[in-house]
Design an enzyme around this catalytic site. Structure first.
Site, PDB file in Angstrom:
ATOM      1  N   THR A  83       0.933  -1.153  -0.031  1.00 29.50           N
ATOM      2  CA  THR A  83      -0.075  -0.101  -0.069  1.00 29.50           C
ATOM      3  C   THR A  83       0.948   1.229  -0.017  1.00 29.50           C
ATOM      4  OG1 THR A  83      -1.692   1.238   1.457  1.00 29.50           O
ATOM      5  CG2 THR A  83      -0.316  -0.169   2.606  1.00 29.50           C
ATOM      6  N   GLU A  84       0.510   2.246  -0.744  1.00 29.83           N
ATOM      7  CA  GLU A  84       1.472   3.301  -1.048  1.00 29.83           C
ATOM      8  C   GLU A  84       1.625   4.122   0.313  1.00 29.83           C
ATOM      9  OE1 GLU A  84      -1.783   4.161  -4.050  1.00 29.83           O
ATOM     10  OE2 GLU A  84      -1.459   2.377  -2.855  1.00 29.83           O
ATOM     11  N   ASN A  85       0.907   4.050   1.236  1.00 30.09           N
ATOM     12  CA  ASN A  85       1.015   4.987   2.532  1.00 30.09           C
ATOM     13  C   ASN A  85       2.037   3.976   3.528  1.00 30.09           C
ATOM     14  OD1 ASN A  85      -1.286   2.968   2.761  1.00 30.09           O
ATOM     15  ND2 ASN A  85      -2.015   4.015   4.247  1.00 30.09           N
TER      16      ASN A  85
END
Length: 215
Positions: A43-45
């Protein structure tokens, strides 16, 4: 099986053992239900090792994906800051990303963040389209009004150019090739003419056109 899950299951068949994969929100997020346990989701975060959606007592606000959905990390998950996360994406280490789309062009351009009167924010899609080794679009073939989403040229603001490899829909699978869009799989009960009537570009029909697996 409803169409959205049908699409997600087919898109997940592009993953290989040991891949690290990023899933977009919506239809792509359901791909995780149909994969080998060796697939690592990012996940990008800031995490590699995104597990199932968290429910009831398993919900912890520390663990949310880029779409704001709570999840349970898998054993061995690795957490890091957003800057490191995008460094991973831009480094070419992501085997694949699965994204939804508003429009896809015959040359592989994708538009998935804004349409007239609506802008959702591009998020990490621009980086994923340029950093992942394979870009898979998972979407319904047409809009709710029956208008084509696969076009000769995108009319909405682009997310990235010439990046899409495969388009998976509830009616067919189309590959983006240097020669043009190739129809490689079709759902039982549909004909190539049915699909052609719903897309703008002229499709190349694969010599070994297959029927999509329903099971």
């Amino acid at each position: 099986m409803d169409n959205r899950r049908f699409i997600a299951r087919r898109a997940a068949q592009y993953f290989n053992e040991g891949d690290t994969v990023n899933l977009g929100i919506g239809i792509p997020s359901a791909c995780s239900d149909y994969v080998d346990p060796t697939i690592a989701f990012q996940t990008e975060n800031g995490m590699i090792g995104v597990g199932p959606v968290a429910k009831k007592l398993a919900i912890c606000d520390t663990y949310q994906n880029a779409g704001g959905i709570n999840f349970v990390p898998v054993m061995g998950a690795s957490a890091f800051d957003t800057a490191y996360s995008f460094a991973v994406i831009r480094s070419g280490r992501m085997a694949a990303t699965v994204l939804g789309a508003l429009q896809v062009a015959e040359n592989g351009d994708i538009a998935n963040w804004a349409s007239p009167g609506r802008a959702f924010g591009m998020g990490g899609a621009m980086d994923l389209c340029n950093g992942a080794r394979k870009v898979i679009v998972a979407m319904e073939l047409t809009t709710k009004k029956g208008e084509p989403k696969i076009l000769k040229r995108c009319t909405y603001p682009l997310t990235a150019q010439g990046c899409v490899n495969h388009i998976v829909t509830e009616q067919c699978v189309i590959d983006v090739t240097p020669e043009g869009l190739k129809l490689v799989e079709i759902r039982a009960g549909k004909t190539p003419e049915d699909i052609q009537a719903q897309v703008e570009p002229t499709l190349i029909i694969a010599d070994d056109l297959k029927i999509m697996d329903e099971e």
